[in-house]
Scaffold this motif. Sequence first.
Motif, mmCIF file in Angstrom:
data_model
loop_
_atom_site.group_PDB
_atom_site.id
_atom_site.type_symbol
_atom_site.label_atom_id
_atom_site.label_comp_id
_atom_site.label_asym_id
_atom_site.label_seq_id
_atom_site.Cartn_x
_atom_site.Cartn_y
_atom_site.Cartn_z
ATOM 1 N N GLN A 80 21.888 58.164 -62.355
ATOM 2 C CA GLN A 80 22.878 58.132 -61.269
ATOM 3 C C GLN A 80 22.959 59.511 -60.634
ATOM 4 O OE1 GLN A 80 26.761 56.628 -62.450
ATOM 5 N NE2 GLN A 80 27.807 57.767 -60.830
ATOM 6 N N ALA A 81 23.136 59.549 -59.316
ATOM 7 C CA ALA A 81 23.260 60.836 -58.622
ATOM 8 C C ALA A 81 24.704 61.322 -58.683
ATOM 9 C CB ALA A 81 22.819 60.688 -57.178
ATOM 10 N N VAL A 82 24.869 62.645 -58.816
ATOM 11 C CA VAL A 82 26.195 63.248 -58.827
ATOM 12 C C VAL A 82 26.235 64.301 -57.741
ATOM 13 C CG1 VAL A 82 27.965 64.327 -60.262
ATOM 14 C CG2 VAL A 82 26.118 63.055 -61.350
ATOM 15 N N LYS A 83 27.213 64.176 -56.849
ATOM 16 C CA LYS A 83 27.321 65.157 -55.772
ATOM 17 C C LYS A 83 28.276 66.254 -56.207
ATOM 18 C CE LYS A 83 27.648 65.509 -50.776
ATOM 19 N NZ LYS A 83 26.616 66.569 -50.855
ATOM 20 N N LEU A 84 27.732 67.444 -56.437
ATOM 21 C CA LEU A 84 28.547 68.612 -56.765
ATOM 22 C C LEU A 84 28.588 69.502 -55.528
ATOM 23 C CD1 LEU A 84 27.016 69.235 -60.309
ATOM 24 C CD2 LEU A 84 29.269 68.265 -59.805
ATOM 25 N N PRO A 85 29.553 70.424 -55.449
ATOM 26 C CA PRO A 85 29.649 71.239 -54.223
ATOM 27 C C PRO A 85 28.357 71.996 -53.892
ATOM 28 C CG PRO A 85 31.610 71.504 -55.554
ATOM 29 C CD PRO A 85 30.646 70.696 -56.381
ATOM 30 N N ASN A 86 27.565 72.321 -54.906
ATOM 31 C CA ASN A 86 26.367 73.141 -54.663
ATOM 32 C C ASN A 86 25.075 72.339 -54.563
ATOM 33 O OD1 ASN A 86 26.698 72.448 -57.411
ATOM 34 N ND2 ASN A 86 25.266 74.039 -58.024
ATOM 35 N N ARG A 87 25.080 71.111 -55.119
ATOM 36 C CA ARG A 87 23.817 70.388 -55.192
ATOM 37 C C ARG A 87 24.059 68.936 -55.599
ATOM 38 N NH1 ARG A 87 19.858 72.536 -58.851
ATOM 39 N NH2 ARG A 87 18.812 70.599 -58.285
ATOM 40 N N ILE A 88 22.993 68.149 -55.478
ATOM 41 C CA ILE A 88 23.011 66.813 -56.080
ATOM 42 C C ILE A 88 22.197 66.913 -57.360
ATOM 43 C CG2 ILE A 88 22.175 64.449 -55.847
ATOM 44 C CD1 ILE A 88 22.870 64.716 -52.835
ATOM 45 N N THR A 89 22.781 66.430 -58.447
ATOM 46 C CA THR A 89 22.074 66.476 -59.719
ATOM 47 C C THR A 89 21.979 65.050 -60.260
ATOM 48 O OG1 THR A 89 21.913 67.837 -61.706
ATOM 49 C CG2 THR A 89 24.022 66.828 -61.289
ATOM 50 N N MET A 90 20.998 64.798 -61.134
ATOM 51 C CA MET A 90 20.818 63.451 -61.670
ATOM 52 C C MET A 90 21.391 63.365 -63.087
ATOM 53 S SD MET A 90 19.572 61.777 -59.213
ATOM 54 C CE MET A 90 19.220 60.213 -60.045
ATOM 55 N N ALA A 91 22.400 62.486 -63.262
ATOM 56 C CA ALA A 91 22.924 62.190 -64.599
ATOM 57 C C ALA A 91 22.127 61.015 -65.144
ATOM 58 C CB ALA A 91 24.401 61.842 -64.509
ATOM 59 N N MET A 92 21.556 61.176 -66.352
ATOM 60 C CA MET A 92 20.676 60.137 -66.874
ATOM 61 C C MET A 92 20.940 59.892 -68.362
ATOM 62 S SD MET A 92 17.124 60.864 -64.875
ATOM 63 C CE MET A 92 16.549 62.398 -65.566
ATOM 64 N N SER A 93 20.630 58.679 -68.792
ATOM 65 C CA SER A 93 20.744 58.354 -70.222
ATOM 66 C C SER A 93 19.500 57.638 -70.698
ATOM 67 C CB SER A 93 21.965 57.457 -70.471
ATOM 68 O OG SER A 93 23.144 58.133 -70.099
ATOM 69 N N PHE A 94 19.109 57.935 -71.929
ATOM 70 C CA PHE A 94 17.990 57.274 -72.617
ATOM 71 C C PHE A 94 18.527 56.746 -73.937
ATOM 72 C CE2 PHE A 94 14.144 58.734 -70.264
ATOM 73 C CZ PHE A 94 14.744 59.641 -69.389
ATOM 74 N N TYR A 95 18.321 55.432 -74.196
ATOM 75 C CA TYR A 95 18.861 54.853 -75.433
ATOM 76 C C TYR A 95 18.032 53.655 -75.858
ATOM 77 C CZ TYR A 95 21.198 52.683 -71.404
ATOM 78 O OH TYR A 95 21.458 52.125 -70.185
ATOM 79 N N PRO A 96 17.915 53.444 -77.174
ATOM 80 C CA PRO A 96 17.249 52.230 -77.655
ATOM 81 C C PRO A 96 18.195 51.037 -77.504
ATOM 82 C CG PRO A 96 18.083 53.482 -79.510
ATOM 83 C CD PRO A 96 18.388 54.296 -78.281
ATOM 84 N N LYS A 97 17.678 49.830 -77.667
ATOM 85 C CA LYS A 97 18.518 48.630 -77.509
ATOM 86 C C LYS A 97 19.697 48.634 -78.476
ATOM 87 C CE LYS A 97 15.881 45.579 -80.651
ATOM 88 N NZ LYS A 97 14.815 46.467 -81.141
#
Length: 737
Positions: free
Chosen positions: A330-347
Amino acid sequence: MRVLTLVVLISSISWMSFAQDKTWRGKFEPIDRMIDPPSTYRTASGAPGADYWQQRADYKIKASLDEKTRVLSGEETITYYNNSPDELPYLWLQLEQNVNRKENEGFGGIFSVKDSMTSQRMQYLLRPIEFEAGYTISYIKDASGKTLKSLVNNTMMKVMLPEPLQPNTSVTFSIGWSYPVTDRSNFLLSREGYEYFPEDDNCVFLIAHWFPRMAVYNDTEGWQNQQFQKLGEFALEFGNYDVEITVPADHLVAATGELQNDKDILSSDQKKRMTKARKSFDEPIMIVTPEEAAANEKTKSTDTKTWKFHAENVRDFAFASSRKFIWDAQAVKLPNRITMAMSFYPKEGLPVWSEESTQAVVHALEVYSEATFNYPYPVAISVNTSNIGMEFPMISFNGGRPIDGEMSHNAKEGMIRTIVHEVGHNWFPMIVSSDERKWMWMDEGLNTYLDQKTMAERYPQFHSLTPKDMIPYMDGDQNVMRPIMVTSDVESLYSIGANFYDKPTAGFQILRESVMGPELFDAAFKEYATRWMYKHPNPADLFRTLEDASAVDLDWFWRGWYFTTDKVDINLTEVKWFQMSEEEVVIENKGKKVKSKISGKDEKAEMTKDFSAGPQPFNMINTPDKSYGGFLSRIDETAMRDQVSGKNIYELTLKNEGGLIMPVIIEWTYTDGSTEIDRLPAEVWRLNEVQIKKTFLKEKEVASITIDPQQELPDVNMENNSFPRIEVKSEFDAFKE
Ligand SMILES: [Zn+2]
C-alpha cells in the motif's frame, strides 16, 4: 561591604548545616559529573559539535542461499572511510553468527534447572542436540588481492592493515564467508534463522546479522568491540548497500532497500499489481495472492533467481526469503515522499495478517513521522514470524499468528503492537543510531514511548501504557532492582522489560503531561531526533538536548528516574484549615492563645483527621512601620483584610516517602461538590527534599483533598494521598470487582 559580609556568613552557615541536613540529598544538583563531559565533538547543549565525525562503511554483497543445505554463503566488498582524526592500524568487524556456536552459549546462561523442565528449555540450557553454527571465513583480501591478516575473538574479528589507515582516507577490502542458517526454534532470543513448516516441507528464512559488518569507532568509545552476548544488540555505521541475493526461483525476497531488477524478477501480473499499489493509499493490494502462494508452496524449484537491492544511508541490511510468502503493498503519502508499506506472510498468518499488518505499518509511519521527522526510505516492510519481533532498516520480522484462524483480543493487541514497535525502530536506532550494545534503553525506551503514542492514537480499543502501570515494578523488591542507567548486557531479567522499555516510556509521558507540558516536550523530543538523524548520540546528548530545547532544568528528573530506583510516594500528612478572626487584635497579645470564635476550641488544636472541628482562627495584624524598612509605600490594610476575610486558608504538609522528586498534583473537592486542581512544580521540593508545607487561599469550603487523583504519576501508595483519609482499593480488590 556589610551586605557582602552577611552573604558570606549565611553561606558558610548553610554549608555547615548542609553536611548534617537530612532534608538535603542533592536531588537538585546538576548531573554534569554523572554523564560524559561535553567536547568539541558533542556540545554542552547536547548537539553534535563543530568537530563531530563518524565513520562510514559501504557494502557490495553477493550472497546465495542453498535451500537444501540451508547454508548462506557470500562475498562482500567493504569500503571503509576513516573520518576520525586518528590513525587506525587495524579494523574491528562483527561476526554475530559466532554467538550460536556451542562454546559461546556461556554468554546466555540465564536459566536454572527446575523440578520439571520442557525439552525445549533443556535444549536452551544445555544444547544436548548439537548443530553447526558460526562463520567459515574463506578469505580476506585487500583491493589488490593480497591477503590481509586477521584474528577472530568469538563474535569480533580484527583485520590488520599493511599500513595504518590515515584520517580522511578510505580502504577497500573483500571477505568470503559462509555459515549454516540455524533453526530459530533452537534458541531463546532468536532474532533470525529459519522456521520449518513440516506440513508443506518449506522454510521461511529470516536472514539478519548475516555478513561481517564494521564495528563502530567513535569519539567516546573508540572501537565498540564488546562481544555479542545476545541481549545487547548492535552498534553500526551508516553506508550504502548494493546486495545481490540468489535464492530458489520460486522464492519471494523481502529486503532492506529498493528492488533494482523488478523488470526481470516479477511476473507481468505482479508488476501490474505493484503499479496499482503505488496509487492505492487506502488499502493494500495483493501482489502475490494466497492462492498463488499456495501453488508456490508445491513447486520446489531447483532453478535460482537473483534479487538485486540498493539501499542508501542505512546502518544494516536484512532480508527474508520463502516460497510460502503472500505479499501485499500500500502507498503511504508522507509530507516528504510516497513510501510503500508492505507485508510478507505465510498462509499461517491469515486472516489477521492481510487485515492488520500493512495497516499497522501505515499507522506507525504516520505517527512517528509527525512526532520526529519524516520517514526517509522508499519501503517499510513487515514480515510475519512465529514469535518475537526484530527490527532492521526498512524491514522487520514480527511475531503473531492466529490459532485455527482465531486470535484473542490480547494476542491481536500484542501482534499489532509488535509491528508498530518494530517498524518504529526505523527511527530509533536505525536512523537516530544510538549504541544498542551499550544502552538498550536509548532505542527501546524512545521507541516504546512512540509505539504507545501510536497505539493510544490509532488503536484506542487496546490498552496503552501509562505511568500508573509502573507501580507494581517501582514498588517491587529494592534488593533486585537496578536503575535504567545500566548497560545492556548487565541488566537482570527481572528489570529488563521495565528498565529498557516501560520506565523510560513512563518517564517521557510524565515529562510531557506533568512536568514540561506537551508543547515544550514535543518540540524538545523532535529536536533530539532531528539533531541526531544518521548520527550516534549518547545518553548525555539526549539529557542535554531535552533541557537545551525547553529551558526546563531536568537534572533532578534524570538523576532520580534514570540513576536511582527511588519511587513516587507522596504522603499528605497534615491539613490545617484557618479563617481570619474578625476581632481587633491588641498588638501586645500577639502570639497568645485565643479561643476560636468559630469552633470554640483552642487555637492550637490537635492534629485533625477531618474538617469536622471547623477552621482555626488566626489574627491578622497591621504591619508595623519598622517592618517596611526604608520602603515608603505601604500595603493597603483594608484591601488585604477584605481579600482574606471570610475565606478559607489551607496549609498542607506533604512528605516525600518514596524519595523520587516529582511535581505535586492537588485536587480540591468543595462542599458544593465542585472540584479544582492545583499543580506544584517539582522545584517545590528544592529547599526541603523530604517535607514541605504549602498554603492556599480558597473561596469555597473544602470537603476533601486528594493528591494526584488520576494517578498521572506512579504513586505506589494511594492510601496516604487523601484528607480525610479514605480507604483505597488495592489492585487486587479492583481486579476482583
Ligand atoms: Zn524494540
